[in-house]
Design a protein around this motif. Sequence first.
Motif, PDB file in Angstrom:
ATOM      1  N   THR A 157       0.833  -1.209   0.000  1.00  0.00           N
ATOM      2  CA  THR A 157       0.000   0.000   0.000  1.00  0.00           C
ATOM      3  C   THR A 157       0.862   1.251   0.000  1.00  0.00           C
ATOM      4  O   THR A 157       0.602   2.204  -0.757  1.00  0.00           O
ATOM      5  CB  THR A 157      -0.923   0.004   1.232  1.00  0.00           C
ATOM      6  OG1 THR A 157      -1.781  -1.131   1.170  1.00  0.00           O
ATOM      7  CG2 THR A 157      -1.755   1.276   1.289  1.00  0.00           C
ATOM      8  N   ARG A 158       1.874   1.273   0.839  1.00  0.00           N
ATOM      9  CA  ARG A 158       2.761   2.440   0.911  1.00  0.00           C
ATOM     10  C   ARG A 158       3.516   2.653  -0.397  1.00  0.00           C
ATOM     11  O   ARG A 158       3.755   3.793  -0.812  1.00  0.00           O
ATOM     12  CB  ARG A 158       3.745   2.284   2.061  1.00  0.00           C
ATOM     13  CG  ARG A 158       3.130   2.246   3.448  1.00  0.00           C
ATOM     14  CD  ARG A 158       2.505   3.568   3.830  1.00  0.00           C
ATOM     15  NE  ARG A 158       2.084   3.575   5.220  1.00  0.00           N
ATOM     16  CZ  ARG A 158       1.266   4.469   5.746  1.00  0.00           C
ATOM     17  NH1 ARG A 158       0.770   5.434   4.980  1.00  0.00           N
ATOM     18  NH2 ARG A 158       0.936   4.416   7.024  1.00  0.00           N
ATOM     19  N   LEU A 159       3.901   1.565  -1.060  1.00  0.00           N
ATOM     20  CA  LEU A 159       4.591   1.711  -2.340  1.00  0.00           C
ATOM     21  C   LEU A 159       3.668   2.311  -3.392  1.00  0.00           C
ATOM     22  O   LEU A 159       4.093   3.160  -4.192  1.00  0.00           O
ATOM     23  CB  LEU A 159       5.125   0.363  -2.805  1.00  0.00           C
ATOM     24  CG  LEU A 159       6.414  -0.114  -2.126  1.00  0.00           C
ATOM     25  CD1 LEU A 159       6.692  -1.571  -2.475  1.00  0.00           C
ATOM     26  CD2 LEU A 159       7.598   0.764  -2.528  1.00  0.00           C
ATOM     27  N   HIS A 160       2.425   1.885  -3.427  1.00  0.00           N
ATOM     28  CA  HIS A 160       1.468   2.493  -4.350  1.00  0.00           C
ATOM     29  C   HIS A 160       1.348   3.998  -4.090  1.00  0.00           C
ATOM     30  O   HIS A 160       1.335   4.800  -5.033  1.00  0.00           O
ATOM     31  CB  HIS A 160       0.095   1.828  -4.213  1.00  0.00           C
ATOM     32  CG  HIS A 160      -0.041   0.539  -4.946  1.00  0.00           C
ATOM     33  ND1 HIS A 160       0.498  -0.642  -4.492  1.00  0.00           N
ATOM     34  CD2 HIS A 160      -0.653   0.246  -6.127  1.00  0.00           C
ATOM     35  CE1 HIS A 160       0.211  -1.613  -5.342  1.00  0.00           C
ATOM     36  NE2 HIS A 160      -0.481  -1.107  -6.343  1.00  0.00           N
ATOM     37  N   GLU A 161       1.281   4.362  -2.831  1.00  0.00           N
ATOM     38  CA  GLU A 161       1.174   5.780  -2.482  1.00  0.00           C
ATOM     39  C   GLU A 161       2.439   6.544  -2.885  1.00  0.00           C
ATOM     40  O   GLU A 161       2.357   7.670  -3.396  1.00  0.00           O
ATOM     41  CB  GLU A 161       0.929   5.927  -0.988  1.00  0.00           C
ATOM     42  CG  GLU A 161      -0.412   5.371  -0.521  1.00  0.00           C
ATOM     43  CD  GLU A 161      -0.543   5.312   0.987  1.00  0.00           C
ATOM     44  OE1 GLU A 161      -1.654   5.024   1.473  1.00  0.00           O
ATOM     45  OE2 GLU A 161       0.467   5.541   1.692  1.00  0.00           O
ATOM     46  N   ALA A 162       3.593   5.917  -2.657  1.00  0.00           N
ATOM     47  CA  ALA A 162       4.854   6.589  -2.972  1.00  0.00           C
ATOM     48  C   ALA A 162       5.007   6.818  -4.473  1.00  0.00           C
ATOM     49  O   ALA A 162       5.435   7.901  -4.918  1.00  0.00           O
ATOM     50  CB  ALA A 162       6.027   5.768  -2.445  1.00  0.00           C
TER      51      ALA A 162
END
Length: 384
Positions: A157-162
């Motif tokens: 999830t954090r990678l998608h946001e980044a």
Amino acid sequence: MKKIAIAERPDWKQTAENLGFLFHTIDGEPYWDERGYYQLTLAQVENDLEDPTQELHGMCMDLVDQVVRSEALLDRLGIPSAYYDLIRESWLQGHPHLYGRMDFSYNGTGPAKLLELNYDTPTSLYEAAAFQWGWLEECIARGMVPARADQFNNIDTRLHEAFAALHIKHPFYFASMKGSVEDKATTDYLRLIADKVGIESRHIDIEDIGLLEGRFVDLDDRWIPHLFKLHAWEFIFQEDFGAAIAASDTQFFEPAWKAILSNKGVLPLLWELHPGHPNLLAAHLDPDPCATVPKGWVRKPYFSREGANIQLHTEEGQLLEVDGPYNDAPYILQQLAPLPRYGDSYALVGSWVIGDQAAGIGIREDDSLITKDSSRFVPHLILD
């Protein structure tokens, strides 16, 4: 924190291969190992791993800001002077970063101790972010673990946001060394995320990147505007193309300032700035790398990877050493925080930072106190 034996899913290898996880077994030995899992409580995860990771990351960012403003500190880290400006400008101009991993010694009962930072080219990303999450979902669905089980794993999830926050409009190239199945899997996973947030992605082998009129190009002489490279900055600094980076108009991931945090020379600096911090280990430059390592200490080269060239001397007098090629840079001595032993294995906790957020953990095992490239990845879950 404890290790629980569990049956393997009978179809896990086929599942892995269908998903492109082709290095689940290396040289006939398991790399992915689901014959057991590590069980942690929510308090252990939140208080002993997540919060310290977040705090240490902030300390690391503050340290970078100090180092880029000091040629003496850049020199102390063994960074070639020709690259001081490249590193400094990448930080001062706010070049974005994607990810990093901290490695901890943690047994579930005391403060996690930071062993090192992997902030430039960390691997074990796919298995931590995606495959161990799939393991948990399937085990719950099959009744193999309690339905209330969870996992500290917001990495995907954090990678998608980044990636979405980058607002990239041009093709984004993802590069790994030719023939490295593990590195290619890491870049393929990141490419998939980039595609999902609307970024056009392309793969290129690092060896196939060319230079044309000051620009980095692919095999069709197309400009490479954005490049994620699984190739360490300390290697690039020694290569012919390194000198062309400053004048090129390619955006690099990870950015050049990550060269500071991928260097074990920062561990003494962190200790000097934060002496006695509960999550740090005493560390200093090694004045005599040829001497026997003192009991209760570990000798590490600045640029060691996967345990290579590490020397470890236990309080009981056991001396361990791993051969390797990283013998051409300074060394540090770091206080020993032995990895906890579970059966015949020693467990290392890798805590992921995505962007600037603590995002999840992956646990690797080795038969030795020194975690090497032969280590095994074992899933975890949270259960109170």
